[in-house]
Design a protein around this motif. Sequence first.
Motif, PDB file in Angstrom:
ATOM      1  N   ASN A   1       0.827  -1.202   0.000  1.00 37.31           N
ATOM      2  CA  ASN A   1       0.000   0.000   0.000  1.00 37.31           C
ATOM      3  C   ASN A   1       0.870   1.263   0.000  1.00 37.31           C
TER       4      ASN A   1
ATOM      5  N   HIS B   1       0.668   4.089  -2.887  1.00 35.75           N
ATOM      6  CA  HIS B   1       0.091   5.405  -2.607  1.00 35.75           C
ATOM      7  C   HIS B   1       1.105   6.407  -2.046  1.00 35.75           C
TER       8      HIS B   1
ATOM      9  N   PRO C   1      -2.647   9.432  -2.915  1.00 36.93           N
ATOM     10  CA  PRO C   1      -3.616   8.399  -3.299  1.00 36.93           C
ATOM     11  C   PRO C   1      -3.793   8.303  -4.811  1.00 36.93           C
TER      12      PRO C   1
ATOM     13  N   ASN D   1       1.288  10.914   1.367  1.00 42.07           N
ATOM     14  CA  ASN D   1      -0.084  10.583   1.010  1.00 42.07           C
ATOM     15  C   ASN D   1      -0.359  11.037  -0.418  1.00 42.07           C
TER      16      ASN D   1
END
Length: 345
Positions: free
Chosen positions: A262, A266, A297, A295
């Motif tokens: 993850n 991202h 995304p 961060n």
Amino acid sequence: MHKNIKITILFHILVWLVLFSIPYILSYGQSQEINRIIAHFWIPLGFYAIIFYVNYFVLIDRFLFTKKMLLFLGINLGIIALFLILKEQIEDTFFQEVIRKKTNDDKGNGPPFELFIYVQMLSYIAPLLFSIAMKTTKRWVKTEAERKEATNFKLQSELQHLHYQLQPHFFFNSLNNIYSLVDISPEQAKISIHSLSKLMRYMLYETNMELVPVSKEIDFMKKYIDLMKLRVSDKTTVTCHFPSEETNIKIAPLLFISLIENAFKHGVSATKKSTIDIRMTCVEKTVLFSIENDNLPKKTNDKSGSGIGLSNIEKRLELLYPNKNSFKTFVKDHRFTASLEIETN
């Protein structure tokens, strides 16, 4: 199973031996009248045993548990009435002197006939109630064991599903990474394929176990991070801090890999500087894992990751470590942080 049956039979024999010995135990050192003991104690006790075992092995299963209550009560009342009559007949036929002596002793002091019958009935109902209690308890224990077995089977099935859900996504994602290297650096692509084979060997042959040493899981994560780093540019910095000392801690496999995946999905930018900070510590029986990344995304149609990460982790934690885990995710200052704490057994 056979050992349990033998223990149960031995237990029943001992109980009845104790019951048949009670007259001697209560009147130790006094003169014994064997005929009185047989007439007033052993014969009724024999009838009690018959009532208990007939109900325990036949009547309760056939009638009480099948909700044929009236038939169950009727049969038992008939058996009790039959035994009361038989008891009187046996006493009149074989133990007349004992009965006559008892009658003379109790003349004028004995209880009314109705009370006598009532007490006799209660004494025969006692083994009936005891057999119902034992049979019901045994049935409840069996039902509870079957329920736990069904729950455990469901748990294992769900975990297996989550495990198999993770494996192909992991494999496809790794192949995508290698595919991107084929044209840029064929030699690196070869090295990556070799690394992937080691990772897949671990996933296929070692993660089927319920628990694995945390050291093996760390080694797996390091290899995976090295594989993922081949895909990112020089603008991305990845730092890792894992326990260097060997521990005896064992943990469910593949709990952290989705978090790492993850972060690379991202938290990495092709044009901007980005950092991924991975940290794991082991304190006694507790494992603490945290990962922090920028961060950034991706769009919902981006298939570079598995798409099952956080939900998969949360479900597995709920099944594997109920009330023994703390999983938090939050965004602060444009940095995404995932923190996982597990209290191992």
